[in-house]
Write an enzyme that holds these catalytic residues in place. Structure first.
Site, mmCIF file in Angstrom:
data_model
loop_
_atom_site.group_PDB
_atom_site.id
_atom_site.type_symbol
_atom_site.label_atom_id
_atom_site.label_comp_id
_atom_site.label_asym_id
_atom_site.label_seq_id
_atom_site.Cartn_x
_atom_site.Cartn_y
_atom_site.Cartn_z
ATOM 1 C CE LYS A 185 4.105 -7.486 3.459
ATOM 2 N NZ LYS A 185 3.642 -6.126 3.769
ATOM 3 N N GLY A 215 8.646 -7.256 -3.384
ATOM 4 C CA GLY A 215 7.920 -6.556 -2.339
ATOM 5 C C GLY A 215 6.741 -7.335 -1.795
ATOM 6 C CB SER A 216 3.638 -6.115 -0.187
ATOM 7 O OG SER A 216 4.313 -5.342 0.782
ATOM 8 C CB THR A 217 3.579 -9.324 -5.069
ATOM 9 O OG1 THR A 217 4.991 -9.324 -5.265
ATOM 10 C CG2 THR A 217 2.990 -8.069 -5.683
#
Length: 591
Positions: free
Chosen positions: A318, A314-316
């Site tokens: 990013k 997921g957004s980790t």
């Protein structure tokens, strides 16, 4: 004349014939007597010779058979192994402070000699009074078998041994063995692993120790009663216990399928603690149900989701996309990207979860976790540059470490633009949480990638294994972004007063049977502390939580609070001093 009288006369005549009187005929009788005596002597010598020859032949035969037996290979008798194998020792496993994590204890195992069993039915009935879970049919068949040795039950307790001895069953005996004991139970089960019934490592660091030569030494009987040098791990048992406690409680409190966490030293690569739930007790790696079958649900606890499970993080991810953009030199922290409108590509629509519908600066893209902004950064770098950067960080290949249970990440066979865009915000590539934490350490420690280790290692010892994977200025920019997100963004629920925690949340739709579920998430949070000089990296995961803090199910209400609880309890043990006020000038804080 009686028979007895005749004998006495004959003996008397023989006596006088042997004397010194020189009567006629005496010379002839003397020669005759000497011949008889000589003949008797020769017969005696012959008999002695025959006896000596007989003994010589017998000893030769015995000696020959002994030599024959010595040259032959040992026969396998039923299920029994060589004595030195059964008594093979293992070295103690210690934590970094010398606390025992695993050790050998002496025990006994129950065996039978079927040819000595008088009544198999009665023996089974008597043994069942002491061993209630005994498979009576199996034991009966063993006692009636034609073999001369059968194991009945391995590794008994002293009480069980005493009770069986009191039964007085003929043909039943005990054999001394060694059993592996883990004082902490499930506390570090996925790191330590476990051994089989013959004390051989089959998982975790136990298996690693065997692979380093212990198994070969045991095979040739060189570890039977030897005092082996202990193996010291990088794990801190105090910290490990806290991490395990937080993980188990989070799985229960958030009604999740699984949870996990790891603490990593950013400068040495040492794993100080790692836990995954559900777990298991290595003292009892398998559990038997009342019907005699193995509990498969319990055995699912063998699976370590931190090192052996791959997930879309997921957004980790990013964090790595922004680091890639900064390291490429194609953008700076002062640049902005248009995040007003969703991106439509290949039949997919990419939009923000909580969109601001405006132009965002790079720090705002990180703070608000903008999918649109991150996708545009990936497009700016390009597909080849994106793949090369993630490869450089070790996120697309299997990490190298001592722990045998390590999974290989998955990625698209062919990277297209849509793949690069979705991977930029954490969908399309599956990695292990452990290697995500390792790559995260490179973002905060000056840009150096270090393979994780479960053995103690100083900074000097780690130096030859460090690889510069990004500019030091890029790492400095990422520390700023992590710190800013910890103060003003999604990392606020992980903040611990005095320890300046920074990090990034990750909330991904859970993949079930190849499809994304709309109502289940896989949440993660990667953090560093203290952010003025991040020494330790903490990564937490929570799989499919049904609730969280304040009723929320996303990462900010599940994985982030886990980090907060871990750091609040472990930071003092790790030697991190809290700092309050501007530049840490305030020594005391009143609550």
């Amino acid at each position: 004349m009686s028979f007895l009288s005749r004998i006495m006369v004959i003996k008397s005549r023989a006596h006088f014939s042997a004397g010194g009187n020189n009567h006629p005929g005496d010379n002839v009788r003397g020669v005759s007597f000497e011949g008889t005596r000589k003949k008797s002597s020769n017969q005696a010598k012959s008999r002695v010779g025959i006896i000596i020859a007989g003994f010589t032949v017998a000893y030769c035969i015995i000696g020959g058979r002994l030599i024959q037996y010595g040259l032959e290979q040992p026969e396998a008798v039923s299920s029994i192994g060589r004595a030195d194998n059964l008594m093979a020792s293992r070295p103690d496993i210690l934590d970094r402070n010398g606390e025992i994590l695993a050790t050998d204890i002496r025990t006994v195992s129950l065996y039978a000699e079927p040819h000595k069993i008088v009544d198999a039915d009665e023996a089974v009935e008597q043994l069942s009074t002491v061993l209630p879970n005994l498979n009576q049919v199996d034991i009966y068949n063993k006692l009636r078998s034609k073999s001369r040795f059968q194991w009945l039950r391995r590794q008994l307790t002293p009480k069980q041994q005493s009770q069986i001895l009191a039964l007085g069953i003929p043909g039943i005996g005990f054999r001394p063995e060694k059993r592996r004991f883990y004082p902490g139970g499930s506390t570090a089960s996925h790191i330590l692993g476990h051994v089989n019934i013959d004390n051989r490592g089959i998982a975790g660091m136990e298996r690693y120790i065997d692979s380093q030569g212990l198994a070969d030494l045991a095979a040739i009987g060189m570890t039977s009663d030897a005092k082996l040098e202990p193996v010291r791990l990088s794990i801190d048992l105090r910290v490990q216990n806290i991490v395990h406690d937080v993980v188990v409680n989070a799985m229960r409190d958030y009604k999740a399928e699984a949870a996990g966490a790891v603490i990593l030293d950013a400068y040495t690569g040492e794993v100080l603690a790692m836990a995954s739930a559900p777990d298991y007790d290595p003292n009892q790696p398998s559990r038997t149900l009342p019907d005699g079958s193995v509990d498969k649900v319990y055995e699912e606890g063998w699976f370590s989701r931190m090192s052996n499970g791959t997930f879309e993080m997921g957004s980790t991810f990013k964090s790595f996309t922004l680091a890639m953009g900064l390291d490429s030199g194609k953008m700076t922290l002062k640049d902005s990207f248009d995040a007003r409108n969703p991106i439509r590509m290949g039949g997919f629509t990419i939009k923000d979860f909580h969109g601001k519908h405006r132009v965002l600066t790079v720090p705002e893209i990180f703070q608000y976790s903008s999918n649109i902004g991150t996708a545009k950064i990936a497009d700016l770098v390009g597909i080849d540059g994106h793949k090369e950067f993630l490869t450089r960080l070790g996120l697309l290949s299997k990490i190298q470490t001592e722990l045998p249970e390590v999974a290989t990440p998955s990625q698209p066979r062919t990277w297209k633009k849509i793949n690069s865009v979705t991977i930029s915000f954490g969908h399309g590539v599956s990695t292990t949480p452990l290697q995500t934490a390792v790559a995260g350490a490179a973002l905060m420690n000056g840009g150096y990638l270090l393979d994780p280790t479960f053995l103690p290692r100083t900074e000097e010892q780690a130096a030859p294994f460090r690889h510069q994977v990004m500019k030091e200025s890029t790492s400095a920019d990422m520390r700023y972004l992590f710190n800013w997100n910890g103060i003003a963004g999604s990392g606020r629920n992980a903040q611990v007063a005095g320890f300046h925690v920074g990090g990034k949340t990750g909330t991904a739709d859970k993949v079930i049977n190849g499809r994304y579920a709309n109502d289940l998430n896989f949440n993660s949070f990667i953090a560093g502390f203290p952010m003025d000089d991040p020494r330790y990296i903490v990564l937490t995961i929570i799989d499919a939580p049904l609730t969280g803090e304040s009723g929320g199910r996303i990462s900010g209400f599940t994985a982030a609070p886990m980090v907060q609880k871990i750091i609040a309890r472990t930071a003092p043990l790790l030697g991190i001093k809290p700092k309050f006020g501007p530049n840490g000038a305030a020594l005391l804080v009143s609550y």
